[in-house]
Design a protein around this motif. Structure first.
Motif, PDB file in Angstrom:
ATOM      1  N   UNK A   1       0.847  -1.208   0.000  1.00 38.51           N
ATOM      2  CA  UNK A   1       0.000   0.000   0.000  1.00 38.51           C
ATOM      3  C   UNK A   1       0.879   1.255   0.000  1.00 38.51           C
ATOM      4  N   UNK A   2       1.922   1.272   0.845  1.00 35.86           N
ATOM      5  CA  UNK A   2       2.806   2.438   0.915  1.00 35.86           C
ATOM      6  C   UNK A   2       3.511   2.671  -0.429  1.00 35.86           C
ATOM      7  N   UNK A   3       3.985   1.581  -1.025  1.00 36.37           N
ATOM      8  CA  UNK A   3       4.679   1.711  -2.320  1.00 36.37           C
ATOM      9  C   UNK A   3       3.715   2.260  -3.371  1.00 36.37           C
ATOM     10  N   UNK A   4       2.468   1.756  -3.350  1.00 37.91           N
ATOM     11  CA  UNK A   4       1.459   2.253  -4.310  1.00 37.91           C
ATOM     12  C   UNK A   4       1.203   3.735  -4.094  1.00 37.91           C
ATOM     13  N   UNK A   5       1.109   4.132  -2.810  1.00 38.44           N
ATOM     14  CA  UNK A   5       0.835   5.549  -2.507  1.00 38.44           C
ATOM     15  C   UNK A   5       1.975   6.435  -3.004  1.00 38.44           C
ATOM     16  N   UNK A   6       3.214   5.984  -2.757  1.00 39.53           N
ATOM     17  CA  UNK A   6       4.374   6.778  -3.217  1.00 39.53           C
ATOM     18  C   UNK A   6       4.375   6.884  -4.746  1.00 39.53           C
ATOM     19  N   UNK A   7       4.083   5.772  -5.383  1.00 44.62           N
ATOM     20  CA  UNK A   7       4.078   5.745  -6.846  1.00 44.62           C
ATOM     21  C   UNK A   7       3.004   6.698  -7.384  1.00 44.62           C
TER      22      UNK A   7
ATOM     23  N   UNK B   1     -11.600   2.136   9.700  1.00 47.93           N
ATOM     24  CA  UNK B   1     -11.303   0.982  10.559  1.00 47.93           C
ATOM     25  C   UNK B   1     -10.055   1.250  11.414  1.00 47.93           C
ATOM     26  N   UNK B   2      -9.089   1.884  10.755  1.00 43.27           N
ATOM     27  CA  UNK B   2      -7.797   2.112  11.418  1.00 43.27           C
ATOM     28  C   UNK B   2      -7.918   3.080  12.593  1.00 43.27           C
ATOM     29  N   UNK B   3      -8.740   4.130  12.421  1.00 44.86           N
ATOM     30  CA  UNK B   3      -8.794   5.188  13.446  1.00 44.86           C
ATOM     31  C   UNK B   3     -10.032   5.091  14.341  1.00 44.86           C
TER      32      UNK B   3
ATOM     33  N   UNK C   1      -0.480  16.149   1.537  1.00 45.05           N
ATOM     34  CA  UNK C   1       0.440  15.014   1.492  1.00 45.05           C
ATOM     35  C   UNK C   1       1.377  15.022   2.689  1.00 45.05           C
ATOM     36  N   UNK C   2       1.622  13.861   3.244  1.00 44.96           N
ATOM     37  CA  UNK C   2       2.531  13.612   4.364  1.00 44.96           C
ATOM     38  C   UNK C   2       2.031  14.157   5.695  1.00 44.96           C
ATOM     39  N   UNK C   3       0.776  14.618   5.728  1.00 41.60           N
ATOM     40  CA  UNK C   3       0.264  15.062   7.028  1.00 41.60           C
ATOM     41  C   UNK C   3      -0.262  13.859   7.806  1.00 41.60           C
ATOM     42  N   UNK C   4       0.185  13.726   9.026  1.00 38.19           N
ATOM     43  CA  UNK C   4      -0.378  12.739   9.957  1.00 38.19           C
ATOM     44  C   UNK C   4      -0.580  13.461  11.274  1.00 38.19           C
ATOM     45  N   UNK C   5      -1.730  13.235  11.907  1.00 36.77           N
ATOM     46  CA  UNK C   5      -1.988  13.912  13.178  1.00 36.77           C
ATOM     47  C   UNK C   5      -0.974  13.395  14.201  1.00 36.77           C
ATOM     48  N   UNK C   6      -0.666  14.207  15.227  1.00 30.41           N
ATOM     49  CA  UNK C   6       0.310  13.752  16.223  1.00 30.41           C
ATOM     50  C   UNK C   6      -0.092  12.392  16.817  1.00 30.41           C
ATOM     51  N   UNK C   7      -1.416  12.189  17.037  1.00 30.69           N
ATOM     52  CA  UNK C   7      -1.812  10.911  17.637  1.00 30.69           C
ATOM     53  C   UNK C   7      -1.550   9.753  16.670  1.00 30.69           C
TER      54      UNK C   7
ATOM     55  N   UNK D   1      -0.186   2.624  14.185  1.00 31.55           N
ATOM     56  CA  UNK D   1      -0.912   2.469  12.916  1.00 31.55           C
ATOM     57  C   UNK D   1      -0.006   2.856  11.754  1.00 31.55           C
ATOM     58  N   UNK D   2       0.125   1.975  10.762  1.00 38.80           N
ATOM     59  CA  UNK D   2       1.044   2.304   9.668  1.00 38.80           C
ATOM     60  C   UNK D   2       0.475   3.396   8.763  1.00 38.80           C
ATOM     61  N   UNK D   3       1.319   4.108   8.108  1.00 39.25           N
ATOM     62  CA  UNK D   3       0.831   5.138   7.175  1.00 39.25           C
ATOM     63  C   UNK D   3       1.883   6.196   6.908  1.00 39.25           C
ATOM     64  N   UNK D   4       1.774   6.821   5.750  1.00 39.87           N
ATOM     65  CA  UNK D   4       2.693   7.905   5.380  1.00 39.87           C
ATOM     66  C   UNK D   4       1.974   9.250   5.348  1.00 39.87           C
ATOM     67  N   UNK D   5       0.668   9.220   5.520  1.00 36.50           N
ATOM     68  CA  UNK D   5      -0.095  10.474   5.414  1.00 36.50           C
ATOM     69  C   UNK D   5      -0.335  10.868   3.971  1.00 36.50           C
ATOM     70  N   UNK D   6      -0.375   9.884   3.073  1.00 38.48           N
ATOM     71  CA  UNK D   6      -0.571  10.194   1.653  1.00 38.48           C
ATOM     72  C   UNK D   6      -1.965   9.854   1.148  1.00 38.48           C
ATOM     73  N   UNK D   7      -2.621   8.893   1.836  1.00 38.10           N
ATOM     74  CA  UNK D   7      -3.880   8.334   1.331  1.00 38.10           C
ATOM     75  C   UNK D   7      -4.918   9.379   0.985  1.00 38.10           C
ATOM     76  N   UNK D   8      -5.222  10.285   1.917  1.00 39.82           N
ATOM     77  CA  UNK D   8      -6.301  11.259   1.671  1.00 39.82           C
ATOM     78  C   UNK D   8      -5.917  12.275   0.594  1.00 39.82           C
ATOM     79  N   UNK D   9      -4.618  12.641   0.547  1.00 39.59           N
ATOM     80  CA  UNK D   9      -4.181  13.587  -0.497  1.00 39.59           C
ATOM     81  C   UNK D   9      -4.411  12.972  -1.870  1.00 39.59           C
ATOM     82  N   UNK D  10      -4.074  11.691  -1.997  1.00 38.27           N
ATOM     83  CA  UNK D  10      -4.261  11.008  -3.281  1.00 38.27           C
ATOM     84  C   UNK D  10      -5.754  10.852  -3.589  1.00 38.27           C
ATOM     85  N   UNK D  11      -6.542  10.498  -2.548  1.00 39.67           N
ATOM     86  CA  UNK D  11      -8.011  10.354  -2.746  1.00 39.67           C
ATOM     87  C   UNK D  11      -8.598  11.659  -3.285  1.00 39.67           C
ATOM     88  N   UNK D  12      -8.217  12.761  -2.647  1.00 40.93           N
ATOM     89  CA  UNK D  12      -8.778  14.061  -3.044  1.00 40.93           C
ATOM     90  C   UNK D  12      -8.450  14.356  -4.509  1.00 40.93           C
TER      91      UNK D  12
END
Ligand code: ADP
Length: 399
Positions: A231-237, A305-307, A347-353, A359-370
């Motif tokens: 998933x992370x590799x796909x997001x970066x790509x 599910x994650x949050x 992109x790359x934003x993740x809340x401090x919590x 929880x894994x993540x790069x903070x890219x998912x929502x930027x790409x979704x948008x």
């Protein structure tokens, strides 16, 4: 496209001016040698003498106009003030006053004189001083404006150079990410495939030893972790493709309900948590890229599910409103504070919590979704309240 590669929990100070800029500015702010004030005193002296000679010639040729004796001296004052400033100009006024008194006003031709001409002398001193100060101030203002203009030009040039360098760096970074994500995905997919194969073979074998029995959960872990890396590799790509403007959609009429149903089934299987799907019985057609839209729905549901806590439900609701098809994904988790809501799509934003959690993540998912939703001429937004949960809404044009 508004993707900022910036982490918002760090304070971001103003960028320093580009190097080389100060040198250019100090170079243009320095007056040339012939503009220094000591040159004003040096040049002022012969100019005053010339003015005196001119004045004496004036009196010789135009004796009828001799009641007005000072224009040449005033001209020298103005010239010196414009080129060298107020002090050399005031020196010229003083010198001219002395020469005027000695050579011009004195009835005997030479010698200092205090008499009728004193009014003309005082008038000259006052008007000369005022002219000197005014002309010098005006010149000073003009030079300051010139320096400011040159400063701005030098700064703009240096910034342009920096921009070119930054763009080159950015392109290199995108290329690097694209290669890394691609090279990472190939071996990870193989590892995941082998783990799956091994798991299937083990499950078919009868009479396994206790050691072989413990291998099953470990293989499951390997698959789970390789899934995260994929998933992370796909997001970066995807991010690199968005940056380079290379994300092309392959749109065709799709049933949005069908896309969501498949994702809900997958996510239920992966997470083992129930996900409620509420959808009308008739298809909701959209003109969309199947793979990309699946990506959006997957991301929103997996985030829900994650949050949120394991024992809370996740609701996926589909419907149509006017000319739009609307998908909403609701969770009853921790929610997102208002001040973070504007950043979660960057992109790359993740809340401090999220950063402090496992929880894994790069903070890219929502930027790409948008970006994907907007490329479909749609909108993606969120409504959330701390402690009550979040609602992510996707709105797409109806076909
Ligand atoms: P990632 O989940 O990989 O960190 P995303 O771009 O998907 O990246 O999400 C960005 C951030 O938005 C997350 O790190 C999290 O802080 C917040 N977020 C996203 N979805 C939710 C949600 N359903 N509930 C609470 N916070 C969320």
């Amino acid at each position: 496209m508004n993707i900022h590669t910036q982490c918002y929990d760090q304070s971001s100070p103003q960028p320093p001016p580009p190097s080389g800029w100060e040198k250019k500015i100090s170079a243009c702010a320095q007056p040339r040698w012939w503009h220094r004030s000591w040159m004003g005193y040096l040049v002022g002296l012969p100019l005053v003498v010339l003015a005196l000679l001119g004045d004496l010639l004036w009196e010789y040729w135009l004796p009828q106009l001799s009641y007005f004796r000072t224009p040449l001296f005033l001209l020298v004052v103005v010239v010196v003030a414009l080129f060298w400033g107020a002090r050399p100009a005031l020196f010229v006024v003083a010198l001219s006053a002395l020469l005027l008194d000695y050579f011009v006003l004195s009835p005997s031709g030479t010698g200092f004189y205090i008499g009728d001409g004193i009014v003309q002398l005082i008038t000259f001193i006052v008007s000369g001083s005022v002219l000197a100060v005014l002309a010098a101030q005006r010149e000073m203002a003009r030079r300051r404006a010139l320096v400011a203009e040159r400063e701005a030009q030098a700064y703009a040039q240096a910034l342009q150079q920096k921009n070119i360098e930054l763009e080159q760096g950015n392109r290199l970074k995108d290329r690097f990410l694209s290669v890394v994500s691609h090279e990472l995905k190939t071996p990870v997919t193989s590892i995941s495939g082998y783990a799956q194969l091994l798991s299937r073979r083990l499950s078919k074998q009868a009479g396994l030893s206790p050691e072989q029995d413990t291998a099953q959960p470990l293989l499951e872990k390997i698959r789970e972790q390789t899934g995260h890396i994929t998933v992370l590799a796909d997001e970066l790509f995807d991010l690199t493709r968005i940056h380079s403007g290379n994300m092309r959609l392959r749109c065709a009429p799709r049933d949005f309900i069908e896309i969501c149903r498949r994702v809900v089934e997958d996510q239920q299987q992966i997470s083992g948590r129930p996900i409620e799907l509420l959808a009308p019985s008739t298809p909701l057609l959209v003109n969309a890229d199947d793979e990309r839209l699946r990506r959006v729905v997957t991301n929103l549901i997996s985030n829900a599910l994650k949050y949120s806590a394991e024992d809370t439900p996740v609701e996926v609701r589909l419907g149509s409103e006017g000319e739009h098809v609307v998908l909403s994904v609701r969770d009853f988790g921790q929610g997102i504070p208002e001040y973070q809501q504007e950043h979660v799509f960057e992109a790359f934003y993740r809340s401090p919590s999220a950063q402090n959690s496992s929880r894994p993540g790069l903070g890219l998912g929502l930027a790409i979704c948008k970006e994907i939703v907007e490329q479909h001429q749609g909108r993606l937004w969120l409504e959330s309240e701390v402690g009550k949960g979040s609602l992510f809404v996707v709105e797409l044009p109806k076909l």
